[in-house]
Write a protein that holds these residues in place. Sequence first.
Motif, PDB file in Angstrom:
ATOM      1  N   TYR A  60       0.851  -1.188   0.000  1.00 12.08           N
ATOM      2  CA  TYR A  60       0.000   0.000   0.000  1.00 12.08           C
ATOM      3  C   TYR A  60       0.888   1.240   0.000  1.00 12.08           C
ATOM      4  CZ  TYR A  60       0.958   0.805   4.980  1.00 12.08           C
ATOM      5  OH  TYR A  60       1.563   1.066   6.172  1.00 12.08           O
ATOM      6  N   LEU A 116      -5.422   6.391  -0.364  1.00 14.01           N
ATOM      7  CA  LEU A 116      -4.790   5.121  -0.014  1.00 14.01           C
ATOM      8  C   LEU A 116      -4.739   4.229  -1.261  1.00 14.01           C
ATOM      9  CD1 LEU A 116      -3.708   3.043   2.084  1.00 14.01           C
ATOM     10  CD2 LEU A 116      -6.080   2.254   2.324  1.00 14.01           C
ATOM     11  N   TYR A 117      -3.520   3.987  -1.751  1.00 12.71           N
ATOM     12  CA  TYR A 117      -3.317   2.997  -2.802  1.00 12.71           C
ATOM     13  C   TYR A 117      -3.060   1.635  -2.142  1.00 12.71           C
ATOM     14  CZ  TYR A 117      -2.609   6.644  -6.365  1.00 12.71           C
ATOM     15  OH  TYR A 117      -2.771   7.683  -7.236  1.00 12.71           O
ATOM     16  N   PHE A 118      -3.630   0.570  -2.698  1.00 13.53           N
ATOM     17  CA  PHE A 118      -3.379  -0.759  -2.158  1.00 13.53           C
ATOM     18  C   PHE A 118      -3.478  -1.793  -3.284  1.00 13.53           C
ATOM     19  CE2 PHE A 118      -7.846   0.211  -1.742  1.00 13.53           C
ATOM     20  CZ  PHE A 118      -8.493  -0.926  -2.217  1.00 13.53           C
TER      21      PHE A 118
END
Length: 675
Positions: free
Chosen positions: A481, A488-490
């Motif tokens: 992440y 929030l990138y995941f």
Amino acid sequence: MKVMMLKKLLLCLLAVALCGCSGHQSAKHHDQDTLQTTQERLFDEAILAGDYYYALEIVDSLELTKSISEDLANAWRGSAYQYLEHNRTAEYYYKKAFASEDFRRDYPVEFVHACTDMGAILSTKGDIEGQLALVTDAYAVARTLDDADAARFASRLLAQIGTCQLWLGRKSEAEKNFNMAYRTLQEQAIDGTSYVTADAMAGIANNILVEYNSAHDVAGAELWLQRMGEAVGRAVAFPECTDARADELQARLAVNRAIVLSAKHNRKEADLAYRKFLTYNYANTGNGLLDKAVYFEESDRWDDLERLQAALDSLDRAQNVPISMEYLKSSLGSRFLAELKSGRQQKALVTAGRIVEMLDTVDMIQRKNDASELAVIYETQEKEAQIAKQHAELTMQRLIGMAVAFVLVSVFFVVYTLHRRKAAKMLSELNAVKERIENELRIARNIQMSMVPREFPQRVGLDMYAFMEPAREVGGDLYNYVLQGDRLYFCVGDVSGKSVPASLFMAQSTRLFRTFASQGMLPADIATQMNKALSEDNEQGMFVTMFIGLADLMTGHLDFCNAGHNPPVLAGEFMEMKSNAPIGLWPELEFEGEVLESVLDRPLFIYTDGLNEAENEQQEQFGNERLLNILRSRTFENARQVIDAFKAEVSHHRQAAEPNDDLTMMCIRLTLTPG
């Protein structure tokens, strides 16, 4: 459920019976023929019943017990998938069968059928030259068959060869093959005693006549209309010719005569022939309706064709014709042309609008079907690779066993004769090498585990936890992440294969994800850029399935892209999403992303197939149903409880079985932040 249990029982009984048969090496040849006939009957009955997946199970069972060869099994699989309209998968299996020289030699009849069926697939793709090559090969084999039906079989193949040549503009060659096909049957029917031959002559003449009508070749059509008339007259004169067959043959002759006369602009005689066609029962059948439509279009009777559309629509519904590009071109395209030519412009505009609206639906269905077929092919290739690997490992184990035995004998001899100290030293060095390798693998595992985060954001409104467990020392699963302010990138991914190669590909994938996420790209763009980088110089053909998401922590808005990965579970239901290929296969792919307006208070659970495909000692899988039941029936206070619950359930399910795949899970829960 009872039907499925009965099928499995039949397959088990079949396997037991075939295994028993295989143990009697002294069985007579006619017993083997009877066994082969039984196998074909079981498969054919499943095909005739329309139960094509059951037919595939029969093939798997027969191949597993070595009752049929791998070549024949592949040909039968190709046939079953062709009936399922999975042409890409069918083509894959046909090509595997053709790759073996034994298939052509040992199963000439099945080889001929497979060539003609594969030719039909190539025809739908517009590869007429490829179809011609296959049918020509089939004809060469058919001529060698020692069978009562061989001449009729070869004649039908000659007619198909001529049809391909006609489409390719090689008219003179086509005419030679058409004439040869007809003369072969004509010579066989000289004695006048074979109804089957006479009926075959009528059928071939009809098919050739249709091709000449389609090509608007009036001279050729007239010649074959005359020949069809002679063949039909001969066929219906036989007592064996049923009333229904005689009605069909004479009706087809009448409508073909009407089409030929219309092409010659002899409207009066054409109408008389058409009215005669209407007197036959065949005219009211589904095929009869299609023949009417052809005649109306060829004779410019657009009002009649427009009035026929309601009946054609009913026929499509009765036959459950799927929505496809062929449906748009043939059914709706014919309706549009009839309405336009008959002066019903308003209706034509409505139909044109339907065609435009359905284009996106057809494209989506085609993409979905392509993805499903690719998944089957990928799964098949992976299974074949695993089998080959198992054979290689077994061979290597035997060699190692022999080598170890030799070394042990040598060491024993040396120890108890001249070199006891030297042998002891060698043994010490071997242990040191082994310990060094094990230590390096432990280091590699620690390095890999350090590449996935073990700490997760501590932020109000965000509850996130993830877990990864390789099946071996190192694996190919990944998660990661990147937190940028309120964004929030995941991601969760699964690399093809296992062990060290997969771990290296995993490391590349993780690095690329973090790089592109840090640049603020959308998930679909991240997937596209990763694909370009990973597919470059990818000689091993490795790929990674990934689910990439971008969540707004303030609004719950979710952008995501699923690249061939298992569908995540959102609020207890599998997410429905567009199909994208895995990352790393083809550099030119552009991945498509999707959007959910809000996932607030809707827990998102992402996983790899090491969860739902986890196996126990009986090779029973954990399964999607159990996965959903756990999420629906239990209450969890936080994301970590979800992960811990699944870890415990998978461990309980496996019992003493070793993990069969890497296991990775991630759970994210977003809640509305006060203020």
